[in-house]
Design an enzyme around this catalytic site. Structure first.
Site, PDB file in Angstrom:
ATOM      1  NE  ARG A   1      -3.891  -4.181  -6.162  1.00 53.59           N
ATOM      2  CZ  ARG A   1      -4.621  -3.623  -5.287  1.00 53.59           C
ATOM      3  NH1 ARG A   1      -4.322  -2.648  -4.867  1.00 53.59           N
ATOM      4  NH2 ARG A   1      -5.901  -4.089  -4.945  1.00 53.59           N
TER       5      ARG A   1
ATOM      6  CG  ASP B   1     -13.221   6.268  -4.720  1.00 54.20           C
ATOM      7  OD1 ASP B   1     -13.335   5.361  -4.158  1.00 54.20           O
ATOM      8  OD2 ASP B   1     -12.552   6.454  -5.775  1.00 54.20           O
TER       9      ASP B   1
ATOM     10  CD  GLU C   1      -5.970   6.156  -8.097  1.00 54.43           C
ATOM     11  OE1 GLU C   1      -6.534   6.408  -6.918  1.00 54.43           O
ATOM     12  OE2 GLU C   1      -6.482   5.091  -8.777  1.00 54.43           O
TER      13      GLU C   1
ATOM     14  CG  HIS D   1      -4.238   3.233  -7.072  1.00 55.12           C
ATOM     15  ND1 HIS D   1      -3.678   4.082  -5.760  1.00 55.12           N
ATOM     16  CD2 HIS D   1      -5.203   2.875  -7.005  1.00 55.12           C
ATOM     17  CE1 HIS D   1      -4.955   4.035  -5.239  1.00 55.12           C
ATOM     18  NE2 HIS D   1      -5.896   3.306  -5.907  1.00 55.12           N
TER      19      HIS D   1
ATOM     20  NE  ARG E   1      -3.758  -0.052   1.524  1.00 53.32           N
ATOM     21  CZ  ARG E   1      -4.902  -0.217   0.678  1.00 53.32           C
ATOM     22  NH1 ARG E   1      -4.952   0.916  -0.206  1.00 53.32           N
ATOM     23  NH2 ARG E   1      -5.492  -1.259   0.486  1.00 53.32           N
TER      24      ARG E   1
HETATM   25  O1  TA6 Z   1      -8.428   4.210  -6.800  1.00 53.03           O
HETATM   26  C1  TA6 Z   1      -9.215   4.604  -5.924  1.00 53.03           C
HETATM   27  C2  TA6 Z   1      -9.730   3.211  -5.274  1.00 53.03           C
HETATM   28  O2  TA6 Z   1     -10.180   2.380  -6.248  1.00 53.03           O
HETATM   29  C3  TA6 Z   1     -10.627   3.405  -4.155  1.00 53.03           C
HETATM   30  O3  TA6 Z   1     -11.803   3.044  -4.500  1.00 53.03           O
HETATM   31  C4  TA6 Z   1     -10.061   2.515  -3.095  1.00 53.03           C
HETATM   32  O4  TA6 Z   1     -10.518   1.301  -3.279  1.00 53.03           O
HETATM   33  C5  TA6 Z   1      -8.644   2.531  -3.505  1.00 53.03           C
HETATM   34  O5  TA6 Z   1      -8.553   2.467  -5.068  1.00 53.03           O
HETATM   35  C6  TA6 Z   1      -7.821   1.509  -2.952  1.00 53.03           C
HETATM   36  O6  TA6 Z   1      -8.034   0.126  -3.494  1.00 53.03           O
HETATM   37  P1  TA6 Z   1      -7.165  -0.975  -2.897  1.00 53.03           P
HETATM   38  O7  TA6 Z   1      -7.671  -2.253  -3.705  1.00 53.03           O
HETATM   39  O8  TA6 Z   1      -5.669  -0.594  -3.067  1.00 53.03           O
HETATM   40  O9  TA6 Z   1      -7.736  -1.136  -1.132  1.00 53.03           O
END
Ligand code: TA6
Length: 312
Positions: A89, A212, A271, A167, A66
């Site tokens: 990923r 978001d 992103e 991301h 993360r």
């Molecule tokens: O890019 C935004 C998003 O899609 C949010 O909705 C949130 O879920 C974030 O990504 C993180 O996603 P992850 O799967 O890494 O927990």
């Protein structure tokens, strides 16, 4: 030590995971884990970290790391039946010694080429053969460039379709004090409102609660202005029509086990993505999606904080 042939160092990272270290002559650096081909660090000439890595990030497959720059492929979020953000990923990538030629945009001496091909297990969940090449390059001005090339190598004549995102988690001084320029007046899908479509207001985007949003058909240049750090992140993107803006704020943060409760205050995800119009490739076809990140010193006097100047 980076050699003539290799413009990077191979090292052991957290939990012994292999990582690539890119160094640029004036002290800038970047780190990429082979796990997920995941950029986890990008530092400027003062050694300051420019990306946010969660204080509770887990470096243990199959959990995605993360923070930094996770790659979302072949599916963004839950735009499909695969796990959230797809599987690229949380796969181990390989260093590719002799990739097909790719012109370097700046005379960067620090770069690495990585490649992912599907395993038998992947083909069971996403029955398509592909080659996903990623070049990560650190430029002479400290800019970080990620160039993805995805080729359909199906031998059964079948096309495939995917969505995609870089991301990126940017490190910011205080989320309440930053603003994003370049997305004004655009349409977006609000993930907090069943992806209903809205139009953004005319001013810079600022933050005071969870956000978001998927901005559609954005300009190729977006800026994040961080007053306190007198820094502007300039995001340039090619082949990626959309941009996602995400900050989980306090409540959602508490539901994310590998994100510190206070981390949201120092992070912002912007992103570069291809979501609204998924990419379809016939066998033999290749798609290219490029992201270039720059961190420029900015102050009102330099006009650098004047949105028009930043985005010119
Ligand atoms: O890019 C935004 C998003 O899609 C949010 O909705 C949130 O879920 C974030 O990504 C993180 O996603 P992850 O799967 O890494 O927990």
């Amino acid at each position: 030590m980076a050699t003539e042939r290799h413009h990077f160092e191979l090292a052991k990272g957290i939990n012994g995971l292999d990582k690539i270290v890119l160094r640029e002559s004036r002290g800038r650096s970047a780190e990429v884990y082979l796990y997920g081909s995941h950029v986890t660090s990008w530092k400027n000439e003062n050694g300051e970290e420019l990306l946010h890595l969660s204080s509770k990030a887990i470096f243990k497959p199959p959990k995605p790391i993360r923070g930094g720059i996770p790659l979302c492929f072949p599916q963004f979020s839950n735009f499909g039946t695969l796990e959230s953000h797809g599987f690229a990923r949380n796969r181990i990538w390989e260093v590719e010694a002799n990739p097909p030629p790719l012109p370097l945009n700046s005379c960067s001496s620090a770069f690495v080429d990585l490649i992912l091909r599907p395993t038998e297990e992947d083909l069971k969940i996403w029955p398509h053969n592909f080659e996903f090449r990623l070049r990560v390059a650190l430029g002479t001005e400290g800019e970080l460039t990620l160039t993805s090339r995805i080729r359909n190598t199906n031998s059964d004549g079948k096309p495939f379709t995917f969505t995609f995102a870089y991301h990126t988690y940017f490190s910011v001084s205080d989320i309440n004090e930053v603003r994003v320029e370049g997305l004004e007046t655009l349409d977006y899908l609000d993930n907090l409102k069943n992806r209903e479509r809205f139009t953004e207001q005319g001013d810079a985007i600022t933050f005071e609660s969870e956000v978001d949003k998927i901005y559609l058909s954005t300009p190729t240049k977006i800026a994040i202005l961080d007053h306190e750090k007198k820094r502007t992140f300039v995001i340039r993107k090619d082949g990626l029509a959309d941009a996602v803006v995400w900050n989980p704020w306090d409540k959602k943060s508490k539901t994310i086990s590998d994100l510190g409760d206070e981390d949201y205050k120092q992070m912002l995800c912007v992103e570069a993505a291809a979501i609204e119009r998924p990419i379809t490739l016939k066998p033999g076809e290749e798609w290219k999606g490029r992201l270039e990140l720059s961190a420029v010193p900015s102050s009102y006097s330099s006009g650098q904080l004047d949105p028009k100047k930043v985005l010119e």
